[in-house]
Design a protein around this motif. Structure first.
Motif, mmCIF file in Angstrom:
data_model
loop_
_atom_site.group_PDB
_atom_site.id
_atom_site.type_symbol
_atom_site.label_atom_id
_atom_site.label_comp_id
_atom_site.label_asym_id
_atom_site.label_seq_id
_atom_site.Cartn_x
_atom_site.Cartn_y
_atom_site.Cartn_z
ATOM 1 N N SER A 128 21.323 -31.432 -32.713
ATOM 2 C CA SER A 128 20.651 -31.019 -31.617
ATOM 3 C C SER A 128 20.162 -29.641 -31.639
ATOM 4 O O SER A 128 20.720 -28.694 -32.178
ATOM 5 C CB SER A 128 21.669 -30.784 -30.502
ATOM 6 N N ALA A 129 18.710 -29.508 -31.636
ATOM 7 C CA ALA A 129 17.957 -27.964 -31.831
ATOM 8 C C ALA A 129 17.261 -27.895 -30.480
ATOM 9 O O ALA A 129 16.190 -28.471 -30.067
ATOM 10 C CB ALA A 129 16.999 -28.027 -32.893
ATOM 11 N N THR A 130 17.910 -26.811 -29.513
ATOM 12 C CA THR A 130 17.230 -26.730 -28.243
ATOM 13 C C THR A 130 16.262 -25.633 -28.072
ATOM 14 O O THR A 130 15.646 -25.401 -26.998
ATOM 15 C CB THR A 130 18.408 -26.579 -27.233
ATOM 16 N N GLY A 131 16.119 -24.764 -29.090
ATOM 17 C CA GLY A 131 15.297 -23.622 -28.962
ATOM 18 C C GLY A 131 14.097 -23.977 -29.177
ATOM 19 O O GLY A 131 13.467 -25.065 -29.713
ATOM 20 N N ASP A 132 12.977 -22.893 -28.891
ATOM 21 C CA ASP A 132 11.597 -23.374 -29.221
ATOM 22 C C ASP A 132 11.378 -23.486 -30.646
ATOM 23 O O ASP A 132 12.130 -22.825 -31.516
ATOM 24 C CB ASP A 132 10.908 -22.031 -28.720
ATOM 25 N N GLN A 133 10.660 -24.362 -31.127
ATOM 26 C CA GLN A 133 9.864 -24.597 -32.410
ATOM 27 C C GLN A 133 11.292 -25.019 -33.292
ATOM 28 O O GLN A 133 11.167 -24.924 -34.521
ATOM 29 C CB GLN A 133 9.285 -23.458 -33.034
ATOM 30 N N GLY A 134 12.389 -25.322 -32.429
ATOM 31 C CA GLY A 134 13.449 -26.228 -33.335
ATOM 32 C C GLY A 134 13.277 -27.528 -33.939
ATOM 33 O O GLY A 134 12.445 -28.300 -33.183
ATOM 34 N N ALA A 135 13.873 -27.835 -34.941
ATOM 35 C CA ALA A 135 13.836 -29.219 -35.673
ATOM 36 C C ALA A 135 15.151 -29.770 -35.867
ATOM 37 O O ALA A 135 16.210 -29.126 -36.138
ATOM 38 C CB ALA A 135 13.249 -29.009 -36.826
ATOM 39 N N ALA A 136 15.527 -30.908 -35.316
ATOM 40 C CA ALA A 136 16.671 -31.623 -35.255
ATOM 41 C C ALA A 136 16.528 -32.989 -36.271
ATOM 42 O O ALA A 136 15.744 -33.639 -35.942
ATOM 43 C CB ALA A 136 17.318 -32.036 -34.184
#
Length: 333
Positions: A128-136
């Motif tokens: 899970s990547a919930t921040g802006d411009q994150g990648a999961a």
């Protein structure tokens, strides 16, 4: 056709489950209290390699690594990195630009800061990547990936994996069998390439693609595009000026929004143009169905006429757009 994929909740539940199974919070607290495998200063590093070990790096640019069975790693500072590679390990990086990686079976990785990346490659792993411009990315069987920030990307490549990107311009890709991909943000893209997969793009100008057999693609936003390329696939465009395309054999394409377009180019496919001023096109041997609607009456565009035909190459030309007018098919130039 409506696709609803609660992937963020699924991922969160899996991460919490793994954390509870290994006692993540208690392990990190114990490591901090015992001052073992514990680095709180800037640019610090913490490593726990033994059975049920815990590593915590809370300072800026800190790194935490737990490689043993049921290990836990936590890096909460900016630009921190956390890695748990053992079975049932959990890795959490909550700071900006943090990265979390859990590669063991049933591992969980969570990166909540801006530009963070989370990767869970083990069996039943969740990222899970919930921040802006994150990648999961969750790449193995039954993995789930969720990127909820703007311009985030989520990829689940294992069988029955699920990927969800809810931020603006996000992209979600599920390539395994029966995988599900959902992109709900503006100009988001969702792709499900495995058989019986489902792809849903609900934002304006979003794109949904289901390439496996019996897959389903749905684009509900304005000018969205849905494509089902596998045999017996279904594509639905419900937004205004949306486009639905079914290229596989016996596929179905449906356009229900204002001035939508539906095309069926595979063998024995069906294209339905049901919205106001919609158009349909089919290859030779396909069927097209058009609905003629009247002007808005305050509640809806009333149905005036409905007509269906098989594309025979003579009365109804192949690869030609048609609309219903005065109860008859009319070519759309």
């Amino acid at each position: 056709m409506k696709a609803e994929i609660g992937v963020p909740g699924l991922v969160k539940a899996q991460i919490e489950y793994v954390k509870n199974q290994i006692g993540f919070e208690d392990a990190i607290k114990r490591a901090n209290a015992e001052k073992e495998n514990h680095a709180t200063g800037n640019q610090g590093a913490a490593s726990a390699t033994g059975y049920r070990g815990a590593a915590s790096a809370t300072g800026d640019r800190g790194a935490a690594s737990a490689t043993g069975y049921q290990g836990a790693a936590s890096a909460t500072g900016n630009q921190g990195a956390a890695s748990a590679t053992g079975y049932r390990g959990a890795a959490s990086a909550t700071g900006n630009r943090g990265a979390a990686s859990a590669t063991g079976d049933q591992g969980a990785a969570s990166a909540t800061g801006n530009q963070g990346a989370a990767s869970a490659t083990g069996y039943q792993g969740a990222a899970s990547a919930t921040g802006d411009q994150g990648a999961a990315s969750a790449t193995v069987y039954q993995g789930a990936a969720s990127a909820t920030g703007n311009q985030g990307a989520a990829s689940a490549t294992g069988n029955r994996g699920a990927a969800s990107a809810t931020g603006n311009q996000g992209a979600a890709s599920a390539t395994g069998y029966q995988g599900a991909a959902s992109a709900t943000g503006y100009r988001g893209a969702a792709s499900a390439t495995g058989d019986q997969g489902a792809a849903s793009a609900t934002g304006n100008r979003g794109a949904a693609s289901a390439t496996g057999d019996q897959g389903a693609a749905s684009a509900t936003g304005y000018r969205g595009a849905a494509s089902a390329t596998g045999d017996q696939g279904a594509a639905s465009a419900t937004g205004d000026q949306g486009a639905a395309s079914a290229t596989g054999n016996q596929g179905a394409a449906s356009a229900t929004g204002y001035q939508g377009a539906a095309s069926a180019t595979g063998k024995a496919g069906v294209a339905l143009a049901a919205g106001y001023e919609c158009k349909a096109m089919g290859a030779l041997g396909c069927a097209i169905c058009c609905v003629e609607r009247g002007e808005w009456d305050g509640e809806a565009h009333p149905i005036i006429a409905v007509k269906a035909a098989i594309v025979d190459g003579e009365k109804i030309k192949a690869d030609t757009w048609y609309r219903l007018k005065n109860g008859e098919f009319e070519e759309v130039r």
